[in-house]
Write an enzyme that holds these catalytic residues in place. Structure first.
Site, short mmCIF file in Angstrom:
data_model
loop_
_atom_site.label_atom_id
_atom_site.label_comp_id
_atom_site.label_asym_id
_atom_site.label_seq_id
_atom_site.Cartn_x
_atom_site.Cartn_y
_atom_site.Cartn_z
N ASP A 503 23.13 -7.94 30.39
CA ASP A 503 23.03 -8.99 31.01
C ASP A 503 21.58 -9.43 30.74
O ASP A 503 20.72 -8.65 30.76
CB ASP A 503 23.07 -8.85 32.60
N ASP A 507 18.03 -5.94 35.58
CA ASP A 507 19.03 -5.03 35.79
C ASP A 507 19.41 -4.66 34.33
O ASP A 507 19.22 -3.37 33.66
CB ASP A 507 20.29 -5.06 36.61
#
Ligand code: 0RA
Length: 635
Positions: A503, A507
């Protein structure tokens, strides 16, 4: 509508009074997809089916045998039939011509509940009023009583009262509907000849004797669909390029107001091709009729095989008897209940037993009377059974081997079909859900997907033994095929590109860093050899005259300057993109952006990681303080 429950007014005779009126056309323009499935190409073509289905109902009632569909030069479509003509007599409640009521009130078609088997408007069964509501202009002409009546409508509203525009012979009757789809509703208003042809052919196969003429003015294309053989012609057409084992087997029978009709013909291939229809609607998702049919076919063949001592000890399975089977099953039923994702699954529970018993009775007798055909089909089933058992044995052998450590790719890996490393790619994907999207999006032939669940182990803090016994990491190593440390062999790498796909958020950056650190420490050759890449996925989708994918904030700003206050969607993760978007933006080699990882990148990541995760608390504190304002760690 055909699938309405009883309890409402029930009308038995034809005529103006037979038109049932339920209120409410307003919703159609607000939520068109609810009525016609979509506002894309499929929904657009659905408009034609809605109109044609009314004419088919008239044909099924025995009053019409010709339907003409024309894609006109001006972009409209005309459907003409030679039925009785939509009634124009005053409606008993509304005191207006029944025609006007039929077009301007939702569900006010000639739908007469149970009295006849109605096709009742394709998938959604909503009829002419919905087409009127979604058309910038519709014109209906009715030939009836020796006169031609006409009325026109703009987005469902009459432009004038029904008027007489001509005279004809008293026995010349019919209905002509021309409509111009509203381009503010549909994403495309171009009708596709081949799409319409496929459905018109299907309707003509399913209703033998009906003649459907399809024409396109612009190209002078014309096709006539008229099959005296009905389902027998249908099954021949399905098998047209196949080597068939026997003449079509055909049966039709009515039981409890349900008409069951089927045609069966095996070919020498291995595919199963069972097409099913209920009131001419293609039940793509199957349902009770299909299960009844399949069960009976399997049972009838097993009975025959057993009686004639053709079975060893194991009965034929359903899959065994359906290898090379082409079948068309068509039902006409008074009150179909459609279920499932696309409303193409028949739900009526009573139907399974009816179809089962009709099929079983007929096939048992047919096989007795046609032993050579029966034997040929049973033998084909036995061959399928042998192949199935052989494949099972082979699989068990492989499984045993891998249990002893000979093979054994990780179960999470969706491998590509190419076995040579040349031009193949392994995507390492963050999370099972993005992994799922990637599996759908990929090109199976050369792209493999390995989803990693959550964060991989922090190699910085773990000793090599712990690292290697970590499940995520051992999956990764096995998938790559190279081995590790002293056993590492770059020649054994199973893919030419290893692509990290995470992504575009904090994170994701973290996982990217963890992976880079792992490769840097344990497989630096992969990086030196130029096999490691990072997929760059877009941050935003900007909608204005099509979709623009934007990969950075700078790019977004300059695009906004260029095209103004357009709709912007921020992708929080890969999982937010549908598989098509994911393929287009991130995975398709023709359109994607890939960064090749250099040893410097990895070294920086490694250093960063030492700071973030290592023992030096002061260095970490300083780093975080420095970088806190950055939403993302870019490497
Ligand atoms: C209701 C009653 C009657 C015919 C129709 C509807 C009808 C509707 C459409 C739509 C397209 N083509 C159609 N053809 C007929 C029969 C009225 C009578 O004559 O008694």
């Amino acid at each position: 509508m055909s699938n309405q429950k009883s309890g409402e007014e029930k009308v038995k005779s034809y005529g103006a009074g037979a038109i049932k009126v339920l209120e409410g056309l307003d919703g159609v323009r607000h939520r068109p997809a609810m009525y016609i499935g979509s506002t894309g190409k499929a929904g657009l073509h659905h408009l034609v089916y809605e109109i044609v289905d009314n004419s088919v109902d008239e044909a099924l009632a025995g009053y019409c045998d010709l339907i003409k569909v024309t894609i006109n030069k001006d972009g409209s479509v005309t459907v003409v039939d030679n039925g009785r003509g939509i009634p124009v007599e005053p409606h008993p409640i509304y005191k207006k011509p029944a025609l006007e009521i039929a077009v301007t009130k939702l569900h006010a078609g000639g739908k007469f509940e149970k009295d006849v088997y109605k096709v009742s408007g394709g998938l959604h069964g909503v009829g002419i009023s919905v087409v009127a509501a979604l058309s910038k202009l519709m014109r209906v002409r009715v030939k009836r009583n020796g006169k031609i009546y006409q009325q026109e409508y703009k987005i469902g509203k009459p432009l004038y009262d029904v008027k007489i525009v001509g005279e004809v012979d008293k026995d010349e009757t019919g209905t002509e509907v021309t409509f111009y789809p509203d381009e503010t509703i549909f994403s495309t208003t171009d009708f596709d000849f081949s799409v319409l042809a496929a459905r018109m052919r299907e309707i003509a196969f399913l209703n033998k004797g009906i003649k459907i003429v399809l024409e396109e003015e612009k190209t002078n294309k014309k096709e006539v669909f008229n099959f005296e053989g009905g389902l027998i012609d249908f099954i021949k057409w399905v098998n047209k390029n196949k080597d068939v084992l026997h003449k079509p087997i055909y049966h039709i029978k009515e039981k409890d107001k349900v008409v069951v009709e089927f045609a069966i013909q095996y070919n020498s291939g291995y595919q199963e091709n069972v097409l099913s229809f209920v009131n001419t609607i293609n039940t793509v998702e199957g349902g009770t009729h299909v299960s009844g049919f399949k069960t009976a076919l399997t049972r009838a063949l097993n009975n025959y095989a057993s009686k004639n001592k053709m079975l060893k000890n194991e009965a034929l399975s359903g899959d065994d008897v359906r290898e090379g089977l082409a079948a068309v099953l068509s039902l006409k039923i008074p009150e179909p209940q459609f279920e499932g994702q696309t409303k193409t699954k028949l739900g009526n529970s009573e139907i399974k037993g009816i179809v089962d018993s009709i099929t079983m009775d007929f096939l048992s007798e047919f096989f007795e009377e046609n032993p050579s055909i029966a034997k040929e089909i049973v033998n084909k089933g036995l061959e399928a059974q042998r192949a199935r058992n052989a494949a099972k044995k082979a699989k068990e052998l492989v499984r045993r081997k891998s249990a002893f450590g000979f093979s054994g790719l990780p179960g999470k890996l969706a491998d590509c079909s190419k076995t040579k490393a040349e031009n193949t790619e392994l995507f390492i994907v963050e999370g099972d859900s993005a992994g799922g999207s990637a599996k759908m999006a990929r090109n199976k032939e050369f792209q493999a997907i390995l989803p990693l669940r959550g964060k991989i182990l922090n190699v910085e803090k773990a000793n090599p033994v712990t690292v290697l016994s970590n499940e995520q990491i051992s999956n990764l190593i096995t998938a790559m095929g190279t081995g590790i440390g002293e056993q590492f062999k770059i020649e054994d790498l199973r893919y030419s590109k290893i692509i990290i796909m995470t992504d575009a958020d904090v994170d994701g950056a973290h996982i990217k860093t963890l992976l880079l650190t792992f490769f840097f420490r344990f497989m630096p050759k992969i990086i030196e050899n130029g096999n490691l890449y990072i997929a760059v996925s877009p941050l935003y989708r900007v909608r204005k005259r099509g979709d623009h994918y934007v990969y950075s904030d700078e790019e977004l700003k300059s695009l906004q300057k260029e095209i103004g206050g357009a709709e912007v969607q921020r992708f929080k993760g890969l999982g937010e993109m549908n598989p098509e978007q994911l393929w287009e933006t991130t995975m398709n080699p023709k359109t994607r952006l890939l960064k090749r990882v250099t040893i410097e990148d990895a070294a920086i990541a490694d250093e960063l990681f030492s700071k973030l995760m290592g023992e030096d608390v002061e260095a970490r504190r300083q780093f975080i303080a420095e970088k806190a304002h950055e939403a993302q760690i870019d490497i």
